[in-house]
Motif scaffolding. Structure first.
Motif, PDB file in Angstrom:
ATOM      1  N   VAL A  12       0.865  -1.190   0.000  1.00 10.79           N
ATOM      2  CA  VAL A  12       0.000   0.000   0.000  1.00 10.79           C
ATOM      3  C   VAL A  12       0.895   1.232   0.000  1.00 10.79           C
ATOM      4  CG1 VAL A  12      -1.602   1.301   1.487  1.00 10.79           C
ATOM      5  CG2 VAL A  12      -1.952  -1.147   1.151  1.00 10.79           C
ATOM      6  N   GLN A  13       0.436   2.299  -0.648  1.00  7.45           N
ATOM      7  CA  GLN A  13       1.217   3.534  -0.693  1.00  7.45           C
ATOM      8  C   GLN A  13       1.449   4.078   0.716  1.00  7.45           C
ATOM      9  OE1 GLN A  13      -0.694   7.017  -2.383  1.00  7.45           O
ATOM     10  NE2 GLN A  13       1.210   7.701  -3.316  1.00  7.45           N
ATOM     11  N   LYS A  14       2.704   4.465   0.982  1.00  5.04           N
ATOM     12  CA  LYS A  14       3.096   4.908   2.330  1.00  5.04           C
ATOM     13  C   LYS A  14       2.536   6.281   2.657  1.00  5.04           C
ATOM     14  CE  LYS A  14       7.332   5.713   2.462  1.00  5.04           C
ATOM     15  NZ  LYS A  14       8.744   5.463   2.287  1.00  5.04           N
ATOM     16  N   GLY A  16       0.545   9.572   0.533  1.00  8.26           N
ATOM     17  CA  GLY A  16       0.070  10.114  -0.738  1.00  8.26           C
ATOM     18  C   GLY A  16      -1.426  10.020  -0.812  1.00  8.26           C
ATOM     19  N   ARG A  17      -1.942  10.246  -1.997  1.00  3.97           N
ATOM     20  CA  ARG A  17      -3.393  10.321  -2.154  1.00  3.97           C
ATOM     21  C   ARG A  17      -4.097   9.023  -1.770  1.00  3.97           C
ATOM     22  NH1 ARG A  17      -4.878  10.431  -7.206  1.00  3.97           N
ATOM     23  NH2 ARG A  17      -2.806   9.726  -7.797  1.00  3.97           N
ATOM     24  N   LEU A  18      -3.441   7.860  -2.001  1.00  5.15           N
ATOM     25  CA  LEU A  18      -4.141   6.587  -1.811  1.00  5.15           C
ATOM     26  C   LEU A  18      -3.946   5.968  -0.428  1.00  5.15           C
ATOM     27  CD1 LEU A  18      -3.417   4.872  -5.256  1.00  5.15           C
ATOM     28  CD2 LEU A  18      -5.285   6.393  -4.626  1.00  5.15           C
ATOM     29  N   VAL A 153       7.684  17.124 -10.859  1.00  5.75           N
ATOM     30  CA  VAL A 153       7.595  17.310 -12.310  1.00  5.75           C
ATOM     31  C   VAL A 153       7.037  18.701 -12.630  1.00  5.75           C
ATOM     32  CG1 VAL A 153       6.374  16.470 -14.350  1.00  5.75           C
ATOM     33  CG2 VAL A 153       7.384  14.852 -12.750  1.00  5.75           C
ATOM     34  N   GLU A 154       6.131  19.171 -11.749  1.00  6.74           N
ATOM     35  CA  GLU A 154       5.433  20.428 -12.053  1.00  6.74           C
ATOM     36  C   GLU A 154       6.329  21.658 -12.073  1.00  6.74           C
ATOM     37  OE1 GLU A 154       4.559  18.262  -9.608  1.00  6.74           O
ATOM     38  OE2 GLU A 154       5.206  19.280  -7.789  1.00  6.74           O
ATOM     39  N   ILE A 155       7.556  21.554 -11.526  1.00 10.92           N
ATOM     40  CA  ILE A 155       8.410  22.741 -11.582  1.00 10.92           C
ATOM     41  C   ILE A 155       9.360  22.728 -12.789  1.00 10.92           C
ATOM     42  CG2 ILE A 155       8.303  23.210  -9.077  1.00 10.92           C
ATOM     43  CD1 ILE A 155      11.137  22.112  -8.865  1.00 10.92           C
ATOM     44  N   CYS A 166       3.805  16.011 -18.213  1.00 12.34           N
ATOM     45  CA  CYS A 166       2.744  15.009 -18.303  1.00 12.34           C
ATOM     46  C   CYS A 166       2.686  14.386 -16.913  1.00 12.34           C
ATOM     47  CB  CYS A 166       3.106  13.972 -19.364  1.00 12.34           C
ATOM     48  SG  CYS A 166       1.917  12.633 -19.447  1.00 12.34           S
ATOM     49  N   ASP A 167       1.641  14.719 -16.143  1.00 12.91           N
ATOM     50  CA  ASP A 167       1.592  14.273 -14.754  1.00 12.91           C
ATOM     51  C   ASP A 167       0.153  13.965 -14.349  1.00 12.91           C
ATOM     52  OD1 ASP A 167       2.617  13.582 -12.299  1.00 12.91           O
ATOM     53  OD2 ASP A 167       2.931  15.629 -11.595  1.00 12.91           O
ATOM     54  N   LEU A 168       0.013  13.384 -13.171  1.00 11.85           N
ATOM     55  CA  LEU A 168      -1.324  13.073 -12.666  1.00 11.85           C
ATOM     56  C   LEU A 168      -2.003  14.332 -12.175  1.00 11.85           C
ATOM     57  CD1 LEU A 168      -1.102   9.869 -10.507  1.00 11.85           C
ATOM     58  CD2 LEU A 168      -1.784  10.145 -12.887  1.00 11.85           C
ATOM     59  N   VAL A 169      -3.269  14.438 -12.480  1.00  9.29           N
ATOM     60  CA  VAL A 169      -4.064  15.562 -11.992  1.00  9.29           C
ATOM     61  C   VAL A 169      -5.263  14.969 -11.283  1.00  9.29           C
ATOM     62  CG1 VAL A 169      -5.321  17.640 -12.608  1.00  9.29           C
ATOM     63  CG2 VAL A 169      -3.367  16.917 -14.000  1.00  9.29           C
ATOM     64  N   SER A 170      -5.466  15.428 -10.051  1.00  5.59           N
ATOM     65  CA  SER A 170      -6.647  14.959  -9.339  1.00  5.59           C
ATOM     66  C   SER A 170      -7.572  16.156  -9.131  1.00  5.59           C
ATOM     67  CB  SER A 170      -6.198  14.306  -8.041  1.00  5.59           C
ATOM     68  OG  SER A 170      -7.283  14.049  -7.226  1.00  5.59           O
ATOM     69  N   SER A 171      -7.301  16.990  -8.129  1.00  6.24           N
ATOM     70  CA  SER A 171      -8.135  18.180  -7.924  1.00  6.24           C
ATOM     71  C   SER A 171      -7.716  19.305  -8.862  1.00  6.24           C
ATOM     72  CB  SER A 171      -7.989  18.656  -6.484  1.00  6.24           C
ATOM     73  OG  SER A 171      -6.649  19.055  -6.261  1.00  6.24           O
ATOM     74  N   GLY A 172      -6.489  19.269  -9.350  1.00  7.47           N
ATOM     75  CA  GLY A 172      -5.976  20.355 -10.191  1.00  7.47           C
ATOM     76  C   GLY A 172      -5.217  21.395  -9.376  1.00  7.47           C
ATOM     77  N   ALA A 173      -5.182  21.212  -8.045  1.00  8.56           N
ATOM     78  CA  ALA A 173      -4.539  22.208  -7.179  1.00  8.56           C
ATOM     79  C   ALA A 173      -3.041  22.347  -7.464  1.00  8.56           C
ATOM     80  CB  ALA A 173      -4.758  21.833  -5.714  1.00  8.56           C
ATOM     81  N   THR A 174      -2.372  21.207  -7.713  1.00  8.30           N
ATOM     82  CA  THR A 174      -0.931  21.264  -7.971  1.00  8.30           C
ATOM     83  C   THR A 174      -0.631  22.053  -9.240  1.00  8.30           C
ATOM     84  OG1 THR A 174      -0.697  19.122  -6.887  1.00  8.30           O
ATOM     85  CG2 THR A 174       1.154  19.846  -8.236  1.00  8.30           C
ATOM     86  N   LEU A 175      -1.413  21.818 -10.284  1.00  5.72           N
ATOM     87  CA  LEU A 175      -1.213  22.561 -11.532  1.00  5.72           C
ATOM     88  C   LEU A 175      -1.423  24.048 -11.284  1.00  5.72           C
ATOM     89  CD1 LEU A 175      -2.904  20.515 -14.424  1.00  5.72           C
ATOM     90  CD2 LEU A 175      -0.514  20.533 -13.664  1.00  5.72           C
TER      91      LEU A 175
HETATM   92  C1  PRP Z   1       0.064  13.249  -7.955  1.00  7.61           C
HETATM   93  C2  PRP Z   1       0.800  14.253  -8.846  1.00  7.61           C
HETATM   94  C3  PRP Z   1       0.586  15.585  -8.189  1.00  7.61           C
HETATM   95  C4  PRP Z   1      -0.706  15.395  -7.442  1.00  7.61           C
HETATM   96  C5  PRP Z   1      -1.845  16.058  -8.179  1.00  7.61           C
HETATM   97  O1  PRP Z   1       0.915  12.692  -7.016  1.00  7.61           O
HETATM   98  O2  PRP Z   1       2.169  13.931  -8.961  1.00  7.61           O
HETATM   99  O3  PRP Z   1       1.635  15.873  -7.304  1.00  7.61           O
HETATM  100  O4  PRP Z   1      -0.975  13.994  -7.339  1.00  7.61           O
HETATM  101  O5  PRP Z   1      -3.011  16.123  -7.373  1.00  7.61           O
HETATM  102  P1  PRP Z   1      -3.921  17.424  -7.388  1.00  7.61           P
HETATM  103  O6  PRP Z   1      -4.379  17.669  -8.812  1.00  7.61           O
HETATM  104  O7  PRP Z   1      -5.079  17.082  -6.485  1.00  7.61           O
HETATM  105  O8  PRP Z   1      -3.099  18.573  -6.859  1.00  7.61           O
HETATM  106  P2  PRP Z   1       0.681  11.201  -6.349  1.00  7.61           P
HETATM  107  O9  PRP Z   1      -0.393  11.229  -5.327  1.00  7.61           O
HETATM  108  O10 PRP Z   1       0.538  10.188  -7.428  1.00  7.61           O
HETATM  109  O11 PRP Z   1       2.007  10.993  -5.538  1.00  7.61           O
HETATM  110  P3  PRP Z   1       3.482  10.774  -6.122  1.00  7.61           P
HETATM  111  O12 PRP Z   1       3.503  11.425  -7.486  1.00  7.61           O
HETATM  112  O13 PRP Z   1       4.307  11.442  -5.096  1.00  7.61           O
HETATM  113  O14 PRP Z   1       3.657   9.306  -6.165  1.00  7.61           O
END
Ligand code: PRP
Ligand code: ZN
Length: 297
Positions: A12-14, A16-18, A153-155, A166-175
């Motif tokens: 399980v992820q230590k 983070g989001r999950l 990656v975002e910086i 090219c990164d994961l976006v969930s809420s969009g807050a990081t972007l």
């Molecule tokens: C992802 C991604 C961003 C964040 C985006 O990280 O790298 O940092 O989630 O989420 P947001 O759109 O809600 O701001 P992840 O949880 O996969 O952790 P990791 O990249 O550190 O493994």
């Protein structure tokens, strides 16, 4: 299980989001854990199932080598591993878990001249998902340079390392916090339960199946309510019609009250006060709405 172990291990992820949602799901599936001193290992007290807390990107590797039989991880992480090492036996997805929804997307700095996918040709894109990105670029017929980064990656655009990310976006807050906006979605993802390609002995398979059924039971209870009420038998058709029932309601007779019945029904949609008031107007009484914690069909 690995021949040296008689306990199942689930990665399980230590942090983070999950992390929290994953552990919460395992608890709702009935597992009770005791944390080790370093909090990287959770010992299963009531079942022979332990949890290993690791970086999510390490989970596919642990499954491939058989150090863990199961893992809870984003589908994107599994797909990246499968594309990056097609010669290896890949972990299989047992089931989607309905949480951790996100998308892998290409994003560019606000005010950037990149406004269409075709504008990416010849540019540099930073990502932790090089195989997924390469696969997508190939499908789009675009040639671009992939810069592999394993964090922050975002910086990359601000550092001048890349034109896009090219990164994961969930809420969009990081972007938003990094003055970036989405150009296009590459893939959608969510958390899944994955199984090691090495988990093949009969004993392991049986244990995994038991845990899978328990997790399924915990998930199927999500959002499900049990409605209980009593009503005159004559009001039943009208009441049944009003119910957003998931299954046919069970109707029970009441001792000594032949014209009354007790009824219970599983409902997936919200049952608000208005629903209850309408049911009451139809003659129902003793109304109760209970949360369903787990179900086993
Ligand atoms: C992802 C991604 C961003 C964040 C985006 O990280 O790298 O940092 O989630 O989420 P947001 O759109 O809600 O701001 P992840 O949880 O996969 O952790 P990791 O990249 O550190 O493994
Ligand atoms: Zn990660």
């Amino acid at each position: 299980m690995n021949e040296n172990r008689d306990r199942l291990r689930i990665a399980v992820q230590k942090s983070g989001r999950l992390s929290e949602v994953s552990l919460d799901l395992l608890r709702r599936a009935g597992l009770v854990f005791r944390a080790s001193r370093d909090r990287l290992f959770l010992y299963g007290e009531n079942l022979p199932v332990d949890v290993l807390l690791v970086r999510d990107d390490d989970i596919p590797g642990l499954l491939v080598e058989g150090s863990c039989e199961l893992g809870i991880v984003g589908r994107n992480v599994l797909d990246e591993q499968r594309l990056a090492a097609p010669e290896q036996p890949a972990p299989a997805e047992v089931r989607a878990l309905g949480f951790g929804g996100c998308r892998l997307a290409i994003a560019v700095p606000d005010g950037s001249a990149i406004t269409a996918v075709s504008d990416l040709a010849g540019l540099r894109i930073a990502t932790s998902y090089p195989a997924l990105l390469a696969d997508w670029l190939r499908q789009q017929g675009i040639t671009a340079e992939i810069v592999v980064l394993n964090g922050s990656v975002e910086i990359a655009p601000r550092l001048g390392k890349a034109h896009a990310i090219c990164d994961l976006v969930s809420s969009g807050a990081t972007l938003a916090a990094n003055q970036l906006h989405e150009l296009v979605t590459v893939m959608r993802s969510e958390a899944v339960l994955a199984v090691s390609p090495r988990a093949q002995t009969a004993a392991t398979t049986a244990q995994i199946e038991r845990l899978r059924a328990r997790i399924g039971g915990a998930l199927s209870g999500d959002g499900v309510r049990l409605l209980m009420l009593q009503a005159p038998r004559s009001a039943l058709p009208a009441i049944t019609q009003l119910l957003p029932a998931r299954d046919v309601p069970s109707v029970l007779s009441l001792d000594g009250r032949p014209e009354d019945v007790a009824m219970q029904a599983l409902c997936t949609t919200a049952l608000d006060w208005q629903h209850l008031e309408e049911l009451k107007r139809l003659g129902a009484h003793g109304l109760m709405v209970l949360n369903v914690e787990r179900m086993l069909a």
